[in-house]
Enzyme design. Structure first.
Site, PDB file in Angstrom:
ATOM      1  N   LYS A  30       0.741  -1.102  -0.047  1.00 49.33           N
ATOM      2  CA  LYS A  30       0.084  -0.044  -0.001  1.00 49.33           C
ATOM      3  C   LYS A  30       0.684   1.337   0.174  1.00 49.33           C
ATOM      4  O   LYS A  30       0.644   2.114  -0.601  1.00 49.33           O
ATOM      5  CB  LYS A  30      -0.932   0.017   1.214  1.00 49.33           C
ATOM      6  CG  LYS A  30      -0.280   0.176   2.427  1.00 49.33           C
ATOM      7  CD  LYS A  30      -1.316   0.161   3.576  1.00 49.33           C
ATOM      8  CE  LYS A  30      -0.683   0.226   4.814  1.00 49.33           C
ATOM      9  NZ  LYS A  30      -0.216   1.703   5.246  1.00 49.33           N
ATOM     10  N   THR A  31       1.955   1.192   0.665  1.00 50.35           N
ATOM     11  CA  THR A  31       2.748   2.432   0.713  1.00 50.35           C
ATOM     12  C   THR A  31       3.307   2.858  -0.711  1.00 50.35           C
ATOM     13  O   THR A  31       3.388   4.028  -1.119  1.00 50.35           O
ATOM     14  CB  THR A  31       3.961   2.309   1.565  1.00 50.35           C
ATOM     15  OG1 THR A  31       3.385   1.995   3.043  1.00 50.35           O
ATOM     16  CG2 THR A  31       4.848   3.503   1.677  1.00 50.35           C
ATOM     17  N   ASP A 213      -4.167   7.293   4.733  1.00 50.28           N
ATOM     18  CA  ASP A 213      -3.443   6.081   4.859  1.00 50.28           C
ATOM     19  C   ASP A 213      -4.221   5.636   5.945  1.00 50.28           C
ATOM     20  O   ASP A 213      -4.661   6.168   7.013  1.00 50.28           O
ATOM     21  CB  ASP A 213      -2.075   6.191   5.145  1.00 50.28           C
ATOM     22  CG  ASP A 213      -1.392   4.854   5.316  1.00 50.28           C
ATOM     23  OD1 ASP A 213      -1.822   3.921   4.701  1.00 50.28           O
ATOM     24  OD2 ASP A 213      -0.176   4.695   5.717  1.00 50.28           O
ATOM     25  N   GLU A 214      -4.282   4.104   6.349  1.00 55.80           N
ATOM     26  CA  GLU A 214      -4.908   3.535   7.532  1.00 55.80           C
ATOM     27  C   GLU A 214      -6.345   3.985   7.889  1.00 55.80           C
ATOM     28  O   GLU A 214      -6.482   4.116   9.014  1.00 55.80           O
ATOM     29  CB  GLU A 214      -3.823   3.710   8.536  1.00 55.80           C
ATOM     30  CG  GLU A 214      -2.499   3.205   8.501  1.00 55.80           C
ATOM     31  CD  GLU A 214      -2.114   1.582   8.488  1.00 55.80           C
ATOM     32  OE1 GLU A 214      -3.386   0.710   8.370  1.00 55.80           O
ATOM     33  OE2 GLU A 214      -1.194   1.136   8.592  1.00 55.80           O
ATOM     34  N   GLN A 244      -7.783  -5.258   9.719  1.00 60.02           N
ATOM     35  CA  GLN A 244      -6.657  -4.716  10.565  1.00 60.02           C
ATOM     36  C   GLN A 244      -7.039  -3.592  11.320  1.00 60.02           C
ATOM     37  O   GLN A 244      -6.264  -2.901  11.749  1.00 60.02           O
ATOM     38  CB  GLN A 244      -5.309  -4.358   9.590  1.00 60.02           C
ATOM     39  CG  GLN A 244      -4.711  -5.592   8.975  1.00 60.02           C
ATOM     40  CD  GLN A 244      -3.350  -5.193   8.460  1.00 60.02           C
ATOM     41  OE1 GLN A 244      -2.454  -5.101   9.063  1.00 60.02           O
ATOM     42  NE2 GLN A 244      -3.580  -4.984   6.860  1.00 60.02           N
ATOM     43  N   ARG A 595       2.373 -10.860  10.455  1.00 62.97           N
ATOM     44  CA  ARG A 595       3.604 -10.049  10.516  1.00 62.97           C
ATOM     45  C   ARG A 595       4.749 -10.995   9.894  1.00 62.97           C
ATOM     46  O   ARG A 595       5.842 -10.423   9.790  1.00 62.97           O
ATOM     47  CB  ARG A 595       3.895  -9.643  11.956  1.00 62.97           C
ATOM     48  CG  ARG A 595       2.920  -8.570  12.485  1.00 62.97           C
ATOM     49  CD  ARG A 595       2.683  -7.392  12.094  1.00 62.97           C
ATOM     50  NE  ARG A 595       1.527  -7.645  11.180  1.00 62.97           N
ATOM     51  CZ  ARG A 595       1.244  -6.860  10.254  1.00 62.97           C
ATOM     52  NH1 ARG A 595       1.894  -5.932   9.568  1.00 62.97           N
ATOM     53  NH2 ARG A 595      -0.067  -7.028   9.299  1.00 62.97           N
TER      54      ARG A 595
END
Length: 662
Positions: A30-31, A213-214, A244, A595
């Site tokens: 995504k970044t 973002d997020e 998430q 993770r």
């Protein structure tokens, strides 16, 4: 520029026909999408950098984005591009518009220690737990845009009434200090935009495109802020993942992803489902667990990294045995695979679980770091220097005044401060302003009064210089004048004083470099410091095992992950009873699983010591949701699970180790 992206990532970058939600699964790049879109808007679409804002949640994420966009623009001008946290953007807006709300431009920003002090004074020295509860309740009120008056009208019992009355007095105190807490940095811009349409229009023209973002982590206030900024034009890309969403306890609402659809009927949704982080087995386990939640959007992560190692779940006799087993397995794995300590993470639901692992790692001389350690800015010596900077920037900041005037001590004791505070209270003015009133001369003896005025006049001189002179020069003169180094060595052991002074020198050097790089005066830097969580020293990462809570590990990745204490009452947490709370705990399990890049080992205990008593433990219900064919169980076996490691597997592993030792 877009060649390195996959087809869905490219579609997300190029879509500009209306509001867009990029549903970005864990590890789906995504970044990269956000940074490529920023560069694409500037290079291909003719946007001026100053008309674009990318908003995220942490300084670390903002810094990473800034760096990556710089590389994509390849030296071309990105000056004026806003990449910041929600709080930093709120501060930028308030710094320009503070006058509209009756604040001066150089307002102070109070951290949780400052606000705890105010609450303690207002409540009359309560215990720490009461202070934490009050902070949390008021923070949630602000996040949901509830005023003190509204809070009072909503109370249902005496405790809630006490908090609502405290909230009103707390806000009055902040206003008197010309200060804001972290929640105000979001709440007040919303208030500003709602009450001053011309201000809103000015900022809508400034930011012609928004990337957020997020998005699943936004609270009600942050949602309103972005909705107001986007306006009817709705030129925005929101990036988020409902799987998430793990911050409901601090006011975040995954429902904001749904609100986005309600507010923008033309919203386009693009799903990023290819994962670039983990092996397929890890993703299969993650998909299996999360499918038990009610879903806003269906998605399924996949990877072309191959199947990878089986997931291992083992039952330990007790918590000491669990810690010993994890550390031994970690060391054996490291020896066998010739990896680094930094490739490993031990993740847990609650901070208290770290202690036994720390003891075991220390015993085996394994280097480790614990997330959420003391922030550089929380050190006493840094707070001492920051108190001077805060006072120079805003003389109404009473907590900064008290800290600065008493550190180093300069002949002004508690008696003087009590008289000053008493007088300031009757006049409803700040301590600094009260010092200059003629009545104070009659209340203090001449020597005390002279010392007080000497200090205040010094602050005034520094303030006049801080607005126009180079930051490094003003700071150097400030440090000489207060003689902080000599005071440190007078009041601490030599070795401790050396460490503290080295920290101060690091801090001063950092301020000077940052102010020069950003073209900021010392006054502007003071507000920036209030928002920093860690010193951006660019230190090299140490080769150490990471110990972290699952919340703190979000957004990070590790080669090999040990998830520990996966038991009923821990994960899911014992306070999780309602279905939506269990779903949030399941998302936390999902975050932990995703993770891991190469291997994942999960453990739980059969019993744990609580006080002096042993308590029997049950494996977490989430372990039953793992796909049995992908998991190897050892210790106590859940019903219908796969067998333990086979004899053949064990012999093969032993042979490999013998060969390495050969």
């Amino acid at each position: 520029m877009l060649n390195k992206l996959n087809s869905t990532q490219r579609a997300a970058v190029k879509y500009l026909d209306g509001p867009l939600l990029v549903l970005a699964g864990a590890g789906s790049g995504k970044t990269g999408v956000i940074t490529h879109k920023l560069a694409y808007l500037i290079e291909q679409c003719g946007y001026s950098p100053r008309n674009i804002a990318a908003i995220t949640f942490t300084n670390k994420a903002a810094n990473e984005m800034r760096e990556r966009v710089g590389k994509l623009l390849n030296g071309r001008d990105g000056k004026g591009l806003t990449i910041s946290t929600f709080h930093a953007l709120g501060m930028q807006i308030l710094r320009e518009e503070a006058g509209q709300l009756g604040y001066k431009k150089q307002f102070s920003i109070f951290d949780s220690a400052d606000t705890a002090k105010i609450i303690s004074e207002l409540l009359g020295a309560p215990d720490k737990q009461d202070i934490r509860i009050a902070q949390s309740v008021m923070s949630n009120w602000k996040s949901s845009f509830t005023s003190p008056e509204q809070a009072l009208s909503l109370v249902e019992n005496e405790a809630e009434q006490r908090n609502a009355l405290l909230y009103a007095r707390y806000q009055e105190t902040l206003r008197a200090y010309q200060a804001m807490d972290f929640d105000d940095l979001i709440r007040l811009p919303v208030e500003l935009f709602q009450n001053f349409p011309e201000v809103l229009e000015r900022w809508q023209k400034r930011f012609r495109y928004l990337l957020i973002d997020e998005y699943q982590d936004t609270n009600d206030c942050q949602y309103r802020m972005t909705r107001l900024l986007a306006g009817s034009r709705a030129a925005l890309t929101a990036v988020g993942d409902d799987d998430q969403a793990i911050y409901a306890w601090r006011g975040a609402s995954a429902a904001n992803l749904q609100n986005l659809q309600n507010d923008h009927p033309t919203l386009r949704v693009i799903k990023l489902e290819q994962n670039y982080r983990s092996s397929q087995r890890i993703l299969t386990c993650a998909n299996h667990v999360i499918r038990n939640n009610t879903k806003l959007f269906e998605k399924k992560l996949w990877s072309d990294h191959g199947p990878g190692d089986p997931i291992r779940v083992f039952a330990a006799k007790d918590d000491a045995h669990e810690a010993e087993s994890v550390v031994m397995r970690l060391m054996a794995h490291k020896f066998e695979h010739r990896t680094r300590f930094s490739d490993y993470a031990i993740l847990y639901r609650s901070n208290h679980l770290s202690r036994t692992f720390e003891e075991q790692l220390r015993e085996q001389k394994v280097p480790y770091t614990v997330s959420g350690g003391t922030s550089f800015f929380d050190r006493a010596e840094i707070k001492d220097i920051v108190a001077y900077l805060r006072l120079i920037a805003n003389t109404d900041d009473d907590p900064a005044f008290i800290r600065a005037i008493t550190t180093p001590k300069r002949g002004i004791g508690n008696q003087t401060l009590e008289k000053l505070a008493g007088y300031a209270g009757t006049r409803n003015i700040s301590l600094f302003e009260a010092a200059f009133e003629s009545a104070m001369a009659h209340q203090l003896n001449p020597r005390q009064h002279e010392d007080l005025l000497t200090f205040c006049n010094f602050i005034n001189r520094m303030e006049a210089r801080a607005e126009k002179e180079a930051c490094a020069l003003v700071l150097s003169d400030l440090m000489s004048a207060i003689d902080y180094e000599a005071w440190l060595f007078d009041s601490h052991e030599p070795r401790q004083a050396e460490t503290k002074w080295a920290n101060v020198m690091d801090f001063v050097g950092w301020i000077n470099r940052k102010s020069e790089a950003d073209g900021k005066t010392l006054l502007a830097m003071t507000q920036t410091i209030a928002l920093m969580n860690l010193l951006e020293s660019g230190e090299e990462e140490t080769d150490a095992v990471s110990l972290s809570t699952l919340h703190a590990a979000k957004g990070l990745e590790y080669g090999h992950v040990f998830m520990v204490g996966v038991e009923e009452g821990i994960l899911p947490h014992q306070r999780s009873e309602a279905p939506e709370q269990i779903e949030e705990e399941r998302r936390l399990m999902y975050v932990g699983i995703t993770r891991a890049q190469r291997s994942l080992q999960i453990s739980y205990c059969n019993k744990r010591k609580q006080g002096k008593e042993w308590q029997a433990c049950k494996p977490s219900r989430f372990l039953q949701e793992l796909p049995a064919e992908e998991v190897v169980f050892s210790g106590a076996l859940p019903a219908g699970s796969a067998p333990e490691v086979s004899k053949g597997e064990g012999m093969a592993k032993l042979a490999r180790l013998k060969a390495m030792l050969g």
